[in-house]
Write a protein that holds these residues in place. Structure first.
Motif, PDB file in Angstrom:
ATOM      1  N   ASN A  21      44.259  45.991  33.287  1.00  0.00           N
ATOM      2  CA  ASN A  21      44.440  46.144  34.729  1.00  0.00           C
ATOM      3  C   ASN A  21      43.778  47.423  35.213  1.00  0.00           C
ATOM      4  OD1 ASN A  21      46.053  43.762  35.010  1.00  0.00           O
ATOM      5  ND2 ASN A  21      47.748  44.876  34.079  1.00  0.00           N
ATOM      6  N   ARG A  22      43.117  47.342  36.351  1.00  0.00           N
ATOM      7  CA  ARG A  22      42.345  48.473  36.870  1.00  0.00           C
ATOM      8  C   ARG A  22      43.191  49.424  37.717  1.00  0.00           C
ATOM      9  NH1 ARG A  22      40.699  52.178  39.112  1.00  0.00           N
ATOM     10  NH2 ARG A  22      38.619  52.646  39.953  1.00  0.00           N
ATOM     11  N   PHE A  23      44.112  48.884  38.504  1.00  0.00           N
ATOM     12  CA  PHE A  23      44.884  49.718  39.437  1.00  0.00           C
ATOM     13  C   PHE A  23      46.346  49.751  38.993  1.00  0.00           C
ATOM     14  CE2 PHE A  23      41.322  47.822  41.774  1.00  0.00           C
ATOM     15  CZ  PHE A  23      40.666  48.984  42.175  1.00  0.00           C
ATOM     16  N   THR A  24      46.740  50.857  38.392  1.00  0.00           N
ATOM     17  CA  THR A  24      48.049  50.933  37.743  1.00  0.00           C
ATOM     18  C   THR A  24      48.901  52.100  38.238  1.00  0.00           C
ATOM     19  OG1 THR A  24      47.107  52.229  35.917  1.00  0.00           O
ATOM     20  CG2 THR A  24      47.164  49.828  35.650  1.00  0.00           C
ATOM     21  N   TYR A 104      39.588  44.612  46.188  1.00  0.00           N
ATOM     22  CA  TYR A 104      39.167  45.338  44.989  1.00  0.00           C
ATOM     23  C   TYR A 104      37.928  46.177  45.285  1.00  0.00           C
ATOM     24  CZ  TYR A 104      42.451  42.935  41.910  1.00  0.00           C
ATOM     25  OH  TYR A 104      43.592  42.492  41.294  1.00  0.00           O
ATOM     26  N   SER A 107      38.557  49.275  47.265  1.00  0.00           N
ATOM     27  CA  SER A 107      39.083  50.377  46.444  1.00  0.00           C
ATOM     28  C   SER A 107      38.027  50.949  45.515  1.00  0.00           C
ATOM     29  CB  SER A 107      40.284  49.889  45.615  1.00  0.00           C
ATOM     30  OG  SER A 107      41.372  49.563  46.444  1.00  0.00           O
ATOM     31  N   ASP A 108      37.182  50.073  44.984  1.00  0.00           N
ATOM     32  CA  ASP A 108      36.162  50.489  44.023  1.00  0.00           C
ATOM     33  C   ASP A 108      34.929  49.609  44.222  1.00  0.00           C
ATOM     34  OD1 ASP A 108      34.555  51.193  41.923  1.00  0.00           O
ATOM     35  OD2 ASP A 108      35.966  50.615  40.346  1.00  0.00           O
ATOM     36  N   TYR A 111      33.595  47.822  41.160  1.00  0.00           N
ATOM     37  CA  TYR A 111      34.516  47.042  40.342  1.00  0.00           C
ATOM     38  C   TYR A 111      33.791  45.867  39.690  1.00  0.00           C
ATOM     39  CZ  TYR A 111      38.624  44.362  38.939  1.00  0.00           C
ATOM     40  OH  TYR A 111      39.572  43.669  38.210  1.00  0.00           O
ATOM     41  N   LYS A 127      43.037  48.080  50.835  1.00  0.00           N
ATOM     42  CA  LYS A 127      42.630  48.442  49.475  1.00  0.00           C
ATOM     43  C   LYS A 127      43.658  47.981  48.459  1.00  0.00           C
ATOM     44  CE  LYS A 127      39.922  52.620  50.506  1.00  0.00           C
ATOM     45  NZ  LYS A 127      39.827  54.089  50.248  1.00  0.00           N
ATOM     46  N   VAL A 129      45.937  48.609  45.535  1.00  0.00           N
ATOM     47  CA  VAL A 129      46.533  49.835  45.023  1.00  0.00           C
ATOM     48  C   VAL A 129      47.249  49.616  43.699  1.00  0.00           C
ATOM     49  CG1 VAL A 129      46.769  50.899  47.291  1.00  0.00           C
ATOM     50  CG2 VAL A 129      48.650  49.517  46.381  1.00  0.00           C
ATOM     51  N   ASN A 130      47.647  48.374  43.402  1.00  0.00           N
ATOM     52  CA  ASN A 130      48.307  48.102  42.127  1.00  0.00           C
ATOM     53  C   ASN A 130      48.152  46.627  41.780  1.00  0.00           C
ATOM     54  OD1 ASN A 130      50.599  47.245  40.314  1.00  0.00           O
ATOM     55  ND2 ASN A 130      51.017  49.445  40.350  1.00  0.00           N
ATOM     56  N   ASN A 131      47.495  46.360  40.649  1.00  0.00           N
ATOM     57  CA  ASN A 131      47.392  44.986  40.149  1.00  0.00           C
ATOM     58  C   ASN A 131      47.966  44.880  38.740  1.00  0.00           C
ATOM     59  OD1 ASN A 131      45.284  46.243  38.668  1.00  0.00           O
ATOM     60  ND2 ASN A 131      44.097  44.347  38.592  1.00  0.00           N
TER      61      ASN A 131
END
Length: 329
Positions: A21-24, A104, A107-108, A111, A127, A129-131
């Motif tokens: 996961n990218r956004f933690t 995604y 946010s980036d 990505y 954006k 923020v948590n995936n």
């Protein structure tokens, strides 16, 4: 298949290795807990997203976190994505986006991974923020506790957290992700290893549930939510679509009764969409993407069987299904 055609998540031995996961960023620490600030994006087809929606519903967070629903069918584009094709103009009504990938990239911009659900989105910034599907439910149960509805149950009681975490780890590796390791394997050896581990664990759970109404006794916990979402999809999708065909869940008396017990609990049945599940796993590009002939949507199973009496209450010392967070431990 040559390595040049292998997807990024397939290892050299042909086994499926799920992307990280990218956004933690955790809620309550880096991310503020605030009603109306976030939108949870999901698809009812996805088991990882489904468990977040179950917990959101049970805890009453549906009044604090809005919900955006992507189609179970993959869009006909040159990348893996989720599309809001069920909404007017094919756009999420609150975020104004057509594809989940957009939050995604907001946010980036660089990505490179798959855009996954569930994903929590900052509504103002659009954006991601948590995936982190692995921790999102426990965040809902702990950091978001001040916004739980009155009388909300405790799905992650402190005195059971170590046990819940251990169960959740086993369930993830051998069952939740285990069915994908079978379905997405690119070698016979990798498939059979995953298959054997999956059914060894299901056999173990069948025995455990012969003496326990739920995984940790008389009350539903976060671990039960995690297991349920795979059991709900097993006979309708994984059994034939992912070649997990040693047994149907309906052929495990205790697992089948346990699954129905959960299904017949508020928060489970009213978030379970079997039609969307079948559409995704049998008509989407997820399974057999190279097939060119018309794909067939299975007519079964008979969903009325999910309402049959389960008699699991006989294993309980109490009539309640949930821990009361006010109860002293």
């Amino acid at each position: 298949m040559s390595s040049t055609h292998q997807p990024a998540e397939i290892d050299q031995d042909g086994s499926f290795k799920r992307q990280t996961n990218r956004f933690t960023a955790p809620f309550g620490e880096e991310l503020p807990v605030q009603p109306g600030k976030y939108r949870l994006l999901w698809s009812p087809a996805c088991p990882w997203a489904h468990r977040a929606v179950i917990v959101r519903k049970i805890l009453g967070l549906d009044t604090s976190i809005s919900l955006g629903t992507a189609s179970p069918l993959r869009p006909q584009i040159d990348r893996v994505d989720w599309e809001f094709s069920l909404d007017e103009n094919h756009k999420d009504p609150e975020l104004g986006i057509q594809y989940v990938s957009e939050v995604y990239f907001h946010s980036d911009p660089d990505y490179k991974g798959r855009p996954t659900v569930p994903v929590m989105v900052d509504i103002d910034e659009k954006k991601a923020v948590n995936n982190d599907y692995f921790t999102l439910t426990t965040d809902f149960e702990t950091a978001w506790a001040p916004l739980h509805k009155k009388g909300a149950p405790d799905l992650y009681p402190e005195h059971l957290r170590e046990d819940i975490d251990q169960w959740s780890d086993v369930i993830f590796h051998d069952i939740n992700n285990g069915v994908y390791k079978c379905g997405f394997a690119y070698s016979q050896e990798a498939y059979e290893q995953a298959f054997d581990k999956l059914f060894a664990r299901l056999d173990e759970l069948e025995g455990h549930l012969s003496e326990n109404r739920f995984l940790l006794g008389d009350f539903i916990t976060d671990s039960d939510v995690r297991l349920y979402t795979t059991l709900a999809r097993f006979d309708a999708a994984y059994y034939n679509g992912f070649n997990t065909n040693r047994n149907l869940i309906r052929e495990f008396p205790n697992l089948w009764g346990y699954a129905r017990d959960l299904y017949q609990t508020d928060g489970f049945s009213n978030t379970t969409d079997f039609h969307a599940i079948k559409q995704h796993y049998h008509l989407s590009i997820t399974i057999n993407p190279e097939r060119t002939e018309e794909k067939i949507l299975p007519k079964g199973p008979d969903l009325s069987v999910w309402e049959l009496p389960h008699h699991r209450e006989k294993l309980s010392k109490t009539k309640e299904k949930f821990h009361d967070k006010r109860r002293t431990t």
